[in-house]
Scaffold this active site. Sequence first.
Site, PDB file in Angstrom:
ATOM      1  CB  CYS A  46     -12.757   2.382  18.942  1.00 62.48           C
ATOM      2  SG  CYS A  46     -11.170   2.738  19.650  1.00 62.48           S
TER       3      CYS A  46
ATOM      4  CB  THR B 221      -9.506   6.095 -16.346  1.00 56.06           C
ATOM      5  OG1 THR B 221     -10.526   5.972 -17.343  1.00 56.06           O
ATOM      6  CG2 THR B 221      -8.370   6.946 -16.870  1.00 56.06           C
TER       7      THR B 221
ATOM      8  CB  SER C   5      -0.883  -0.025   1.257  1.00 57.06           C
ATOM      9  OG  SER C   5      -1.624   1.160   1.353  1.00 57.06           O
TER      10      SER C   5
END
Length: 396
Positions: free
Chosen positions: A327, A239, A200
């Site tokens: 959380c 695209t 990433s």
Amino acid sequence: MRRVYLDNNATTRTDPGVVAKMLPFFSDDFGNASSSHGFGIEVSGAVREARRSVQALLGAAHDHEIVFTSGGTESDNAAIMAGLAAREGRDEIVTTAVEHPAILSLVEHLKETRGVTVHFIGVDARGRIDLDAFRAAVGPKTAIVSAMWANNETGTLFPVEELALVAHEAGALFHTDAVQAVGKIAIDLKATQIDFLSLSGHKLHGPKGIGALYVRKGAKFAPFIRGGHQERARRGGGTENTPGIVGLGAAAELARLRLQEDAAHIMALRDRLERGLTQKIDRCRVSGDVDNRLVNTCNIAFCDIEGEAALTHLDRAGIAASTGSACTAGSTEPSHVLRAMNVPEEALHGAIRFSLSRENTIAEIDEVLDTLPSIVARLREIARASRQVEAPLLTN
Ligand code: PLP
């Protein structure tokens, strides 16, 4: 107020040099990389260059083994789905109990909706995978094995090269979520049997919303997103996000060139932080495999405090860290990773994850060392006082 950012496993600042390389692709170089005219050809050259930079960072054999995606979550989903589709007659997945939700929530979904059997391999108190249980779970029904390279909460590294061999011996495909590892450790995919690897951009000083999936040449792969013929028809995602791709390429290039220098700098800071905190604060312990983890991650569990409360006080002092726990509305669930490691109950809620980057300085670390001990002391004092108030009530 000067702010100290120690939450780099959540996201990193996009490097200014990376932003500079991206900017023209929002304006002058706006062409569609799939167009065959000059505007497109110029941009497709930049995409090719970015692909080669990611290839170099991973030590991949071919640049076309890199498929650009929208980030780590999509890459993880694409790999698991491709693995399941590739192995007909096999309907089992082997993964670990400490994966990121990008894997865990998908495999839970596949279990519920498709009747896929999922084996969640446990870890020991240091977060190391149970290799015996792993070997026992991988077998002739396994379609794909997915094990993260580095844990996002503790930094613990799994022996993925070895796990990939076990998967292949059983005829299964092997995927690793390397979102936290890429850019922080040296990787040479050519020397491994890994079939799929997720990364990433925003975890390595690149932009958000861009990532890549490494797909080993020859590994059977079906696209996760169908549409156009982008990415050699392996991701019909529309695209191409050319500013993002160029940014990821630039971040990958920087990470590769600076890997050793950055690692030495970051490790020195992490060790200073860890040594300082464990010396200044009693009843705390480092979580994770301290001998085999990312250089930037320090997860410390402080007994008898709520990590969330400590973070709020740190934030007021301009210091950003994280608990690494999820959380949920109104309640703070302790981390599934620390639970899997059997962290004792009195420390489970007091975990704080500090994750560093090349941008941190000694002065910032010393600021944490000056600030956190009094926060922990105050929170423990409050907890002690409230226990004393509650005790007479409970005996009534
Ligand atoms: N996998 C791991 C181990 C992560 O730490 C993260 C992000 O926190 C992801 C996957 C998801 O990455 P992205 O935010 O690019 O979707």
